[in-house]
Each structure stands twice: as C-alpha cells, then as structure tokens.
Design an enzyme around this catalytic site. Structure first.
Site, short mmCIF file in Angstrom:
data_model
loop_
_atom_site.label_atom_id
_atom_site.label_comp_id
_atom_site.label_asym_id
_atom_site.label_seq_id
_atom_site.Cartn_x
_atom_site.Cartn_y
_atom_site.Cartn_z
N GLU A 168 -10.50 -0.56 0.04
CA GLU A 168 -9.36 0.02 -0.67
C GLU A 168 -9.38 -0.34 -2.16
O GLU A 168 -8.37 -0.17 -2.85
CB GLU A 168 -8.05 -0.45 -0.03
CG GLU A 168 -7.81 0.06 1.38
CD GLU A 168 -7.55 1.56 1.47
OE1 GLU A 168 -7.59 2.24 0.42
OE2 GLU A 168 -7.32 2.04 2.59
N HIS A 187 -1.83 -5.20 -0.16
CA HIS A 187 -1.75 -4.14 0.86
C HIS A 187 -1.80 -4.78 2.23
O HIS A 187 -2.71 -5.57 2.53
CB HIS A 187 -2.92 -3.16 0.69
CG HIS A 187 -3.09 -2.22 1.84
ND1 HIS A 187 -2.04 -1.50 2.38
CD2 HIS A 187 -4.18 -1.87 2.56
CE1 HIS A 187 -2.49 -0.75 3.37
NE2 HIS A 187 -3.79 -0.97 3.51
N HIS A 191 -0.57 -4.34 6.72
CA HIS A 191 -0.19 -3.48 7.84
C HIS A 191 0.93 -4.16 8.62
O HIS A 191 0.90 -4.21 9.86
CB HIS A 191 -1.40 -3.22 8.74
CG HIS A 191 -2.53 -2.50 8.09
ND1 HIS A 191 -3.70 -2.19 8.75
CD2 HIS A 191 -2.69 -2.02 6.83
CE1 HIS A 191 -4.53 -1.56 7.94
NE2 HIS A 191 -3.93 -1.46 6.76
#
Length: 214
Positions: A80, A99, A101
């Site tokens: 990413e 980032h 999840h």
C-alpha cells in the site's frame, strides 16, 4: 538532533505503534501498514508481508519523496506504499499515516457508512466527519488517489470491505486517530445494537470542541 537520530527515533516510534496495533487486534497476519515522513523528505514504511507485532526498527524500508526505494533491509515496502505516497505528496502537513483492518471500523466500512454523528467529544476532537470510500482494488493508484483526495477535508477515511486509514502531523497523531476511530466505531456499533435513536452532542458543544486544540 541529526537526521540519523531523527530517523532512528521515528523507526522506534513506528515499531511501538505497530506493536500496539497488533496487540489491540487492529491487524491480523500481515495486515496493515504504517509510515512516517522525515524532515529531509524521506519516508520510512513497514515492509510487506510482516506481522506488525514482529516489526523491528532495522526492518523498515526507506523511500525518497517520489517512492524510489533507498533501503529495504526487511523486504519490499508495503504493497500500500502508493496510498502513503499519495497522501504525503498531496498534503505537505502530513507526517504520519496508519492503515489498519480494525474490526469495528471495518464493520462500518463494510456497511458503507460515512461517520457523521457527533456521539462523543473525542470524535469531534480527533476525527471530525469520516467519509467511507467505495471498494477499490488494493494497492492501486485509484485507491491511492481517492484516499489522498479525502485528505483535503478529512483526518481519516474508511475503505469499504477493506479497513481504515488515519493520518496526522506525525506518526503519533496518526496512531492516536486510529485508536479514536476504532473506539468511535465500537460506540456506534453498540448504540446501533440498542435499536434506539442515538443521542448526539448539542451543536454548541460541537462548536466549542472544534475550537479547541488537541
């Protein structure tokens, strides 16, 4: 502080944040990525394919501002990386990007929810309104540019069926916003479970909070 001392301090802070994110259950397996921009414009970012609880300072990749790899002792930079670069290139004030999840943020992202309800003071102080982007291919330029554009007016974004991204003036602020976002999404989930109208802060309280500085 020399530039090398600054970079070592940032490496240590990225790894501390990465371990906290892993221990908090915000990532699993090799999910997630973190980065920080140094004062010389170079970027330190977590390597691809490594559990964030195992990331050590000497494993971080170093890139120039255009994304050319200067060093990658722990393996290739995160897949990413384009998303991180796009944020840095579009927003000169950003110094850190995270980032994850995380489960509650991912739940809201998969519902396609923009986060607009001022349920808590921390939401107003740390986040403001958080848009949810539609699903876009992982690691691609379309996703990278969509997230960077979201940074024009937001401090965080949800990615449908994918996760969340937060940013700040440095990696610590981005990391704190990750925590605030997950906590807010958990609060929202719990209130949704009650099946009642969700009480929001009065407008005057929101305005007063918006005038405050973290």
């Amino acid at each position: 502080m020399t530039i090398e001392q600054e970079k070592q301090a940032l490496r240590d802070l990225i790894c501390r944040a990465a371990r906290d994110i892993a221990q908090s259950g915000y990532v699993a397996a090799n999910d997630g990525n973190l980065s920080a921009r140094c004062s010389d414009g170079t970027i330190l970012i977590t390597p691809s394919g490594v559990y964030k609880g195992d990331v050590e300072p000497g494993m971080l990749a170093e890139l120039d501002g255009e994304g050319w790899v200067l060093a990658a002792p722990g393996g290739q930079p995160s897949s990413e990386t384009p998303m991180h670069l796009a944020l840095y290139q579009r927003h000169g004030e950003i110094g850190g990007v995270v980032h994850t999840h995380s489960p509650y943020a991912l739940c809201m992202a998969s519902l396609g929810r923009d986060l607009t309800e001022a349920l808590t003071a921390d939401m107003v102080l740390w986040l403001g309104q958080v848009p949810c982007l539609p699903y876009l291919p992982l690691g691609g330029g379309e996703l990278a540019q969509a997230v960077a554009r979201a940074g024009d007016g937001a401090k965080a974004v949800l990615l449908a069926h994918h996760g969340a991204v937060t940013w700040g003036k440095d990696i610590k602020e981005a990391w704190y916003r990750t925590q605030a976002l997950e906590q807010y999404c958990r609060q929202l989930y719990l209130q949704m479970c009650l099946g009642r109208p969700r009480p929001q802060l009065p407008d005057e309280a929101v305005r007063a909070l918006e005038r405050r500085k973290i």
